[in-house]
Motif scaffolding. Structure first.
Motif, PDB file in Angstrom:
ATOM      1  N   ALA A 146       0.837  -1.205   0.000  1.00 49.95           N
ATOM      2  CA  ALA A 146       0.000   0.000   0.000  1.00 49.95           C
ATOM      3  C   ALA A 146       0.866   1.248   0.000  1.00 49.95           C
ATOM      4  O   ALA A 146       1.691   1.449   0.903  1.00 49.95           O
ATOM      5  CB  ALA A 146      -0.934   0.004   1.202  1.00 49.95           C
ATOM      6  N   ASN A 147       0.715   2.064  -1.012  1.00 51.36           N
ATOM      7  CA  ASN A 147       1.386   3.350  -1.137  1.00 51.36           C
ATOM      8  C   ASN A 147       0.584   4.177  -2.148  1.00 51.36           C
ATOM      9  O   ASN A 147      -0.448   3.711  -2.638  1.00 51.36           O
ATOM     10  CB  ASN A 147       2.856   3.162  -1.555  1.00 51.36           C
ATOM     11  CG  ASN A 147       2.999   2.374  -2.839  1.00 51.36           C
ATOM     12  OD1 ASN A 147       2.413   2.712  -3.871  1.00 51.36           O
ATOM     13  ND2 ASN A 147       3.779   1.299  -2.803  1.00 51.36           N
TER      14      ASN A 147
ATOM     15  N   THR B 216      -1.979  -0.425  -4.487  1.00 47.57           N
ATOM     16  CA  THR B 216      -2.794  -0.813  -3.334  1.00 47.57           C
ATOM     17  C   THR B 216      -3.439  -2.171  -3.597  1.00 47.57           C
ATOM     18  O   THR B 216      -3.589  -2.591  -4.749  1.00 47.57           O
ATOM     19  CB  THR B 216      -3.928   0.192  -3.045  1.00 47.57           C
ATOM     20  OG1 THR B 216      -4.929   0.078  -4.067  1.00 47.57           O
ATOM     21  CG2 THR B 216      -3.406   1.608  -2.966  1.00 47.57           C
TER      22      THR B 216
ATOM     23  N   ASN C  92      -6.531  -2.695  -3.275  1.00 46.19           N
ATOM     24  CA  ASN C  92      -7.842  -2.374  -3.862  1.00 46.19           C
ATOM     25  C   ASN C  92      -8.850  -3.477  -3.540  1.00 46.19           C
ATOM     26  O   ASN C  92      -9.495  -4.052  -4.421  1.00 46.19           O
ATOM     27  CB  ASN C  92      -7.707  -2.192  -5.371  1.00 46.19           C
ATOM     28  CG  ASN C  92      -8.910  -1.512  -6.000  1.00 46.19           C
ATOM     29  OD1 ASN C  92      -9.233  -1.766  -7.151  1.00 46.19           O
ATOM     30  ND2 ASN C  92      -9.602  -0.661  -5.265  1.00 46.19           N
TER      31      ASN C  92
ATOM     32  N   ALA D  89      -4.030   2.334  -7.445  1.00 44.28           N
ATOM     33  CA  ALA D  89      -3.938   3.369  -6.409  1.00 44.28           C
ATOM     34  C   ALA D  89      -4.248   4.671  -7.119  1.00 44.28           C
ATOM     35  O   ALA D  89      -3.435   5.176  -7.867  1.00 44.28           O
ATOM     36  CB  ALA D  89      -2.553   3.399  -5.777  1.00 44.28           C
TER      37      ALA D  89
END
Length: 519
Positions: free
Chosen positions: A156-157, A161, A163, A385
């Motif tokens: 996660a960034n 992600t 999602n 993301a």
């Protein structure tokens, strides 16, 4: 030089730490197992079921229901080292699963219910069929306030992600280090070499995603492109280059700081060698206004062309990778009629800025947000993301197309005082797009052809008080898309046709229902 995946190298390294059998046994005995049973139902209702003239884009309504879940186990640390694995499964229920839109005939999907089931390779779909995948298998080393992880895991960034809105999330193969050793500061370094999309059982290169620009998918070896096949465009030498090499890995570096009361600032950079670099700055500042707390946020993203423009050629469309629509579902190849993207040059240099104000007052929250993407080009965002996430993006929407202005208002309310465990929100969004622009990737070119979009969303969530691990979600979306005439495409130097979406009403309604039980 022999290439060895990070995951394999780390697993081989476990032998070093397996010497103390008693301690190792305790590490497994004291480990943690998290389980989840998940059920989802999606229904897509197209407003116009008769007027489309897209031969490979059928527009009949569709629904799908899946049941599955996950088992995720992580050992207790031994000398700071722990291991984790995550197994995920989904399967069609055999009821409320109606494939009337021709997906099993090999057509491109036009309903998000497809993501509940098995997909691939590439754009191929297998509507209603289930699959299982070991999406996580990693080693982690903890030292002081730093965690280092390598293998296959959920990342996660601002660019990648999980999602996790469908049955099985997105995972990567790579490495990650997160440090909180500096006061009020978090530093994160991510390296992603491969990615597994929703619906897929395999990990492909970082260009192997549905949201990667088609030209880049053609340039690199992906499951979406048939390597080495003949295309109508380009010289023989150009054709031979299709899909010969894997795409480069992605490196991401970021820092968050909360040294100043009520202020959080963060700075991030992403490097995708020979394709693009992107940078992001964001600040959020909270103030008290009586019993309310108001948070003001601002985000800025800049995209630097490092080779993507030469592959996509968004101005003149002359790149053979842009004109040859070579995919796993079109092995014969075809010349794309929308290879001209309406840009001023063949560079993909661009930027986006967004603002928001969030007011929290007791059980209520109000969001007002605005974003604008420069007309220099689309922001390339292949890994789910979203550049405008937490600002103007709403369900199914992408609003980082070139020269797009987006507006959003959302009202959340926690009904816990009236009905324990119940919360909901309603939102309205308006996306003012430039019809002379054509999206680079599937995420920004969904046969809406950059017409304006107006969208309502109503979401509700209920956490059952008597069964703490059980929750239910309901989401309903009303999306009205502008119908663009064929003349709108003339500005791009094309003669757009209905087969490309012009003249079609792509407005739709979508219902999503979900139940989760965690143990």
């Amino acid at each position: 030089m022999t290439k060895l995946s990070i995951a394999t190298a780390l697993l081989l390294g476990t032998a070093v730490f397996a010497t103390a059998a008693d301690d190792l046994a305790s590490a497994f005995k004291e480990g943690k197992l998290d389980g989840r049973i998940r059920m989802q139902y999606f229904n897509t209702d197209w407003v116009d079921n008769d007027g489309w003239a897209i031969p490979n884009k059928p527009n009949l309504d569709s629904e799908g229901m899946a049941i599955g879940g996950s088992l995720i186990y992580k050992t207790a640390p031994l000398y700071g080292i722990s291991a984790g694995a995550g197994f995920y499964v989904t399967h069609g229920t055999g009821i409320a699963t109606d494939d009337t839109n021709g997906i099993t005939k090999g057509y491109a999907k036009n309903t998000t219910a497809s993501d509940l089931f098995a997909r691939g390779p590439g754009a191929a779909t297998n509507f209603g069929s289930g699959y299982a995948v070991l999406a996580e298998s990693y080693l982690q080393y903890d030292i002081e306030n730093t965690k280092i992880k390598g293998g296959r895991f959920l990342m996660a960034n601002p660019w990648i992600t999980p999602n996790d809105t469908k049955m099985i999330p997105i995972a990567v193969e790579g490495a990650q280090a997160i440090s909180n050793d500096l006061p009020n500061t978090t530093i994160q370094v991510d390296y992603a070499d491969k990615i597994k999309e929703r619906g897929m059982t395999y990990f492909g290169s970082m260009a192997d995603t549905g949201d990667t620009p088609d030209a880049i998918k053609n340039y690199y070896r992906t499951h979406y492109t048939t390597s080495g096949i003949t295309t109508p465009a380009g010289s023989v030498a150009d054709q031979a280059k299709f899909g010969q090499d894997d795409a480069p890995a992605v490196v991401i570096l970021g820092a968050k700081n909360k040294s100043i009361d009520s202020l959080e600032i963060q700075a991030w950079g992403m490097h995708w060698a020979d394709i693009i670099d992107q940078g992001m700055l964001e600040a959020n500042y909270a103030i008290e206004a009586g019993d309310a707390i108001i948070t003001f946020g601002a985000r800025y993203m800049q995209q630097f062309d490092k080779g993507a423009g030469a592959i996509i050629t968004p101005h003149d469309g002359l790149s053979p990778y842009a004109t040859g629509a070579v995919t796993a579902t079109s092995p014969a190849g075809a010349v794309s009629k929308v290879q001209l993207k309406g840009d001023n040059d063949n560079s993909v240099n661009t930027y986006m800025y967004a603002f928001r104000a969030v007011t929290n007052y007791g059980p209520a929250k109000l969001l007002l947000a605005y974003s604008h993407t420069d007309d220099g080009g689309d922001l390339i965002a292949p890994w789910r993301a979203f550049p405008t996430y937490d600002y103007t993006r709403s369900m199914t929407i992408t609003d980082w197309n070139a020269n797009t202005k987006a507006y959003k208002a959302q009202f959340d309310y926690d009904f816990n005082a009236l009905a324990s465990g119940l919360s909901a929100f309603i939102s309205y969004s308006y996306y003012n797009r430039d019809p002379s622009k054509v999206g680079y990737q599937g995420a920004t070119d969904r046969y809406y052809n950059n017409g304006d979009t107006r969208q309502w969303n109503i979401d509700a969530m209920y956490k059952v008080p008597s069964i703490k691990s059980l929750d239910f979600k309901a989401r309903y979306m009303i999306q009205n898309n502008e119908i663009l005439s064929k003349a709108s495409s003339v500005a791009m130097g094309n003669t757009g046709t209905e087969s490309e979406g012009y003249g079609n009403d792509t407005s739709n309604r979508e219902l999503r229902l979900e139940a989760n039980y965690r143990f």
